[in-house]
Design a protein around this motif. Sequence first.
Motif, mmCIF file in Angstrom:
data_model
loop_
_atom_site.group_PDB
_atom_site.id
_atom_site.type_symbol
_atom_site.label_atom_id
_atom_site.label_comp_id
_atom_site.label_asym_id
_atom_site.label_seq_id
_atom_site.Cartn_x
_atom_site.Cartn_y
_atom_site.Cartn_z
ATOM 1 N N VAL A 27 0.824 -1.208 0.000
ATOM 2 C CA VAL A 27 0.000 0.000 0.000
ATOM 3 C C VAL A 27 0.858 1.259 0.000
ATOM 4 O O VAL A 27 0.597 2.203 -0.738
ATOM 5 N N MET A 28 1.893 1.289 0.832
ATOM 6 C CA MET A 28 2.690 2.490 0.997
ATOM 7 C C MET A 28 4.052 2.109 1.561
ATOM 8 O O MET A 28 4.165 1.153 2.328
ATOM 9 N N GLU A 29 5.087 2.858 1.180
ATOM 10 C CA GLU A 29 6.444 2.594 1.650
ATOM 11 C C GLU A 29 7.137 3.897 2.002
ATOM 12 O O GLU A 29 6.957 4.916 1.328
ATOM 13 N N ALA A 30 7.934 3.867 3.055
ATOM 14 C CA ALA A 30 8.836 4.967 3.395
ATOM 15 C C ALA A 30 10.217 4.377 3.636
ATOM 16 O O ALA A 30 10.349 3.262 4.159
ATOM 17 N N ARG A 31 11.252 5.151 3.275
ATOM 18 C CA ARG A 31 12.617 4.608 3.304
ATOM 19 C C ARG A 31 13.604 5.673 3.770
ATOM 20 O O ARG A 31 13.443 6.853 3.472
ATOM 21 N N ARG A 32 14.625 5.210 4.500
ATOM 22 C CA ARG A 32 15.750 6.056 4.848
ATOM 23 C C ARG A 32 17.036 5.274 4.582
ATOM 24 O O ARG A 32 17.161 4.120 5.003
ATOM 25 N N ASP A 33 17.986 5.887 3.874
ATOM 26 C CA ASP A 33 19.280 5.250 3.658
ATOM 27 C C ASP A 33 20.053 5.205 4.970
ATOM 28 O O ASP A 33 19.884 6.057 5.859
ATOM 29 N N LEU A 34 20.925 4.219 5.098
ATOM 30 C CA LEU A 34 21.683 4.012 6.329
ATOM 31 C C LEU A 34 23.160 4.295 6.072
ATOM 32 O O LEU A 34 23.771 3.731 5.153
ATOM 33 N N ARG A 35 23.707 5.172 6.893
ATOM 34 C CA ARG A 35 25.125 5.532 6.771
ATOM 35 C C ARG A 35 26.009 4.321 7.094
ATOM 36 O O ARG A 35 25.812 3.636 8.087
ATOM 37 N N GLN A 36 27.008 4.088 6.237
ATOM 38 C CA GLN A 36 27.971 3.011 6.446
ATOM 39 C C GLN A 36 29.232 3.592 7.082
ATOM 40 O O GLN A 36 29.731 4.634 6.653
ATOM 41 N N ILE A 37 29.752 2.928 8.094
ATOM 42 C CA ILE A 37 30.929 3.399 8.825
ATOM 43 C C ILE A 37 32.039 2.363 8.663
ATOM 44 O O ILE A 37 31.823 1.184 8.949
ATOM 45 N N TYR A 38 33.220 2.815 8.224
ATOM 46 C CA TYR A 38 34.344 1.913 7.971
ATOM 47 C C TYR A 38 35.546 2.367 8.809
ATOM 48 O O TYR A 38 36.427 3.065 8.306
ATOM 49 N N PRO A 39 35.617 1.969 10.075
ATOM 50 C CA PRO A 39 36.694 2.464 10.946
ATOM 51 C C PRO A 39 38.081 1.952 10.578
ATOM 52 O O PRO A 39 39.083 2.600 10.891
ATOM 53 N N ALA A 40 38.159 0.785 9.958
ATOM 54 C CA ALA A 40 39.446 0.196 9.585
ATOM 55 C C ALA A 40 39.191 -0.788 8.451
ATOM 56 O O ALA A 40 38.044 -1.121 8.147
ATOM 57 N N GLU A 41 40.260 -1.240 7.813
ATOM 58 C CA GLU A 41 40.101 -2.189 6.711
ATOM 59 C C GLU A 41 39.379 -3.443 7.194
ATOM 60 O O GLU A 41 39.769 -4.068 8.190
ATOM 61 N N GLY A 42 38.329 -3.796 6.498
ATOM 62 C CA GLY A 42 37.568 -4.992 6.836
ATOM 63 C C GLY A 42 36.550 -4.787 7.943
ATOM 64 O O GLY A 42 35.819 -5.723 8.275
ATOM 65 N N TRP A 43 36.493 -3.587 8.519
ATOM 66 C CA TRP A 43 35.531 -3.302 9.575
ATOM 67 C C TRP A 43 34.328 -2.571 8.973
ATOM 68 O O TRP A 43 34.485 -1.662 8.148
ATOM 69 N N VAL A 44 33.127 -2.931 9.407
ATOM 70 C CA VAL A 44 31.901 -2.280 8.937
ATOM 71 C C VAL A 44 30.980 -2.086 10.144
ATOM 72 O O VAL A 44 30.692 -3.040 10.870
ATOM 73 N N GLU A 45 30.538 -0.852 10.329
ATOM 74 C CA GLU A 45 29.683 -0.544 11.476
ATOM 75 C C GLU A 45 28.486 0.306 11.045
ATOM 76 O O GLU A 45 28.502 0.956 9.998
ATOM 77 N N HIS A 46 27.443 0.281 11.887
ATOM 78 C CA HIS A 46 26.306 1.189 11.775
ATOM 79 C C HIS A 46 26.098 1.863 13.121
ATOM 80 O O HIS A 46 26.414 1.274 14.170
ATOM 81 N N ASP A 47 25.550 3.041 13.106
ATOM 82 C CA ASP A 47 25.168 3.715 14.335
ATOM 83 C C ASP A 47 23.769 3.236 14.716
ATOM 84 O O ASP A 47 22.796 3.492 13.988
ATOM 85 N N GLY A 48 23.662 2.546 15.832
ATOM 86 C CA GLY A 48 22.370 2.022 16.251
ATOM 87 C C GLY A 48 21.324 3.101 16.461
ATOM 88 O O GLY A 48 20.119 2.871 16.243
ATOM 89 N N GLU A 49 21.753 4.300 16.865
ATOM 90 C CA GLU A 49 20.800 5.393 17.037
ATOM 91 C C GLU A 49 20.253 5.855 15.684
ATOM 92 O O GLU A 49 19.091 6.252 15.585
ATOM 93 N N ASP A 50 21.081 5.802 14.635
ATOM 94 C CA ASP A 50 20.586 6.104 13.287
ATOM 95 C C ASP A 50 19.499 5.102 12.884
ATOM 96 O O ASP A 50 18.479 5.468 12.290
ATOM 97 N N ILE A 51 19.738 3.835 13.192
ATOM 98 C CA ILE A 51 18.766 2.793 12.864
ATOM 99 C C ILE A 51 17.446 3.066 13.588
ATOM 100 O O ILE A 51 16.360 3.012 12.997
#
Length: 506
Positions: A27-51
Amino acid sequence: MARHLLAIDQGTTSTRAILFAADGTPVMEARRDLRQIYPAEGWVEHDGEDIWQAVLDTVREVLARAGLAARDIAAIGITNQRETTLVWERRTGRLLHHAIVWQDRRTAETCARLRADGAETLVAARTGLVVDPYFSGTKLAWVLQHVPEARLLAAQGELAFGTVDSFLLWRLTGGAVHATDATNAARTLLFDIHRGVWDEDLLALLDVPASLLPEVRPSAGDFGATLPDLFGAAIPVRGIAGDQQAAGVGQACLAPGAIKATYGTGCFVLVNTGDKAIASRHRLLSTVALDLGGRRTYALEGSIFVAGAAVQWLRDGLHLFKGAAETEALARAARPQAQVHMVPAFTGLGAPHWDPEARGAILGLTRDTGIAEIVRATLESVAFQTRDLMEAIGNDLAAEGRPRPASLRVDGGMVVNDWAMQFLADMLGIPVERPKVTETTALGAAFLAGLGCGLFAEPAEISAAWRLERRFEPRMSADERAARWQGWQAAVSRVLSHGGPAPAPR
């Protein structure tokens, strides 16, 4: 009576709220892109507060745009990027660290040490998984070891661990419910998928206190209700499943032998194996497909870490085009005789190789290689990796006396690309079926919420709602298929860290 269902689909690159009618019509959709955080090689993080903020924003937006109030929603279903790990204080809800994403490889050395110590046999027997940084357990152990005071707070019972579903449920219910479902628990390295409980031996192996863990509940049922002040009234939460298992529900893969592939950031192929968890002979995972009323069904799963993410890299990293929709025309324009291969091992290779140290490469470049050839090679890599998984799945099923898959249902953002789906059918040599509703992950979460709140009486009603949009029949000759497959295997051998085929698990 409220007749709408609301799916919260929290993924790797975006958060969405999708409203469905009771028959599964979006019926309806809303979306927000999520910032990707790369603190070091091979590391991937998200900010839980952003989520968390994105969930609030998208749910409120979709209700407002649809002209509905919270009382019009029969139930919420949550589906989520699996394995991604969060730890927070029970008293305040404060997150101790960024979410460590499923793609993150920081625990590769820990996993290598565990394998060297012989832990893989125990892990495989209890969890159906392999020892790999992909899963939550070593990520949680890393937080406890490296975040100041985490170990002390955990010993005092003041911390909670959860995958994204569990974290969102905690926040939505105001801390009243700390729970997850069996499909998410099965991805932690800590859960015995046969007994359906957190495993004491695995907790001891990773030095994780049981006090951190959420309660494990069936995938459809009572998960509490949202705080009334969040959306204007309390909304029941009645379904939770990890994204790939939710997609299986949305694809109506509810009977043994039913198989689907979901193409998002990565690609995940699941085949329903019924009430038996099959131990893979080809480095696939055995996992919980669904838990309905305490009755667990299982699946064999193959995981590709990079699928749509490779197209995103071409767009955002190399700026080869402005939108993913352009890739179909570019692939069609590529020189047919070009033999360019892209191996998108940006964060290692998943099944069946399980090589966290492999790195990506573009091979076969010549002076006349252009954007079109690189784009086509990237789309082809998704089909080649899918065949890797389908070969392994077919062999595992055959070893159990079961038939190989005769067709493949597909879903996710990439499947709108007709060229890519035709090449997939050509490379697999079986039909590929695209449903009318391709966002089946959210649909599956909505269906589970419908089961949990009583809108659906039984899973058979979900199967009846599935509709085919297009069936792609294979057109490629067997000789060409074999030659292209051989070229892919040669390309993969060039990027493996150990320089050859992956060893069989111990």
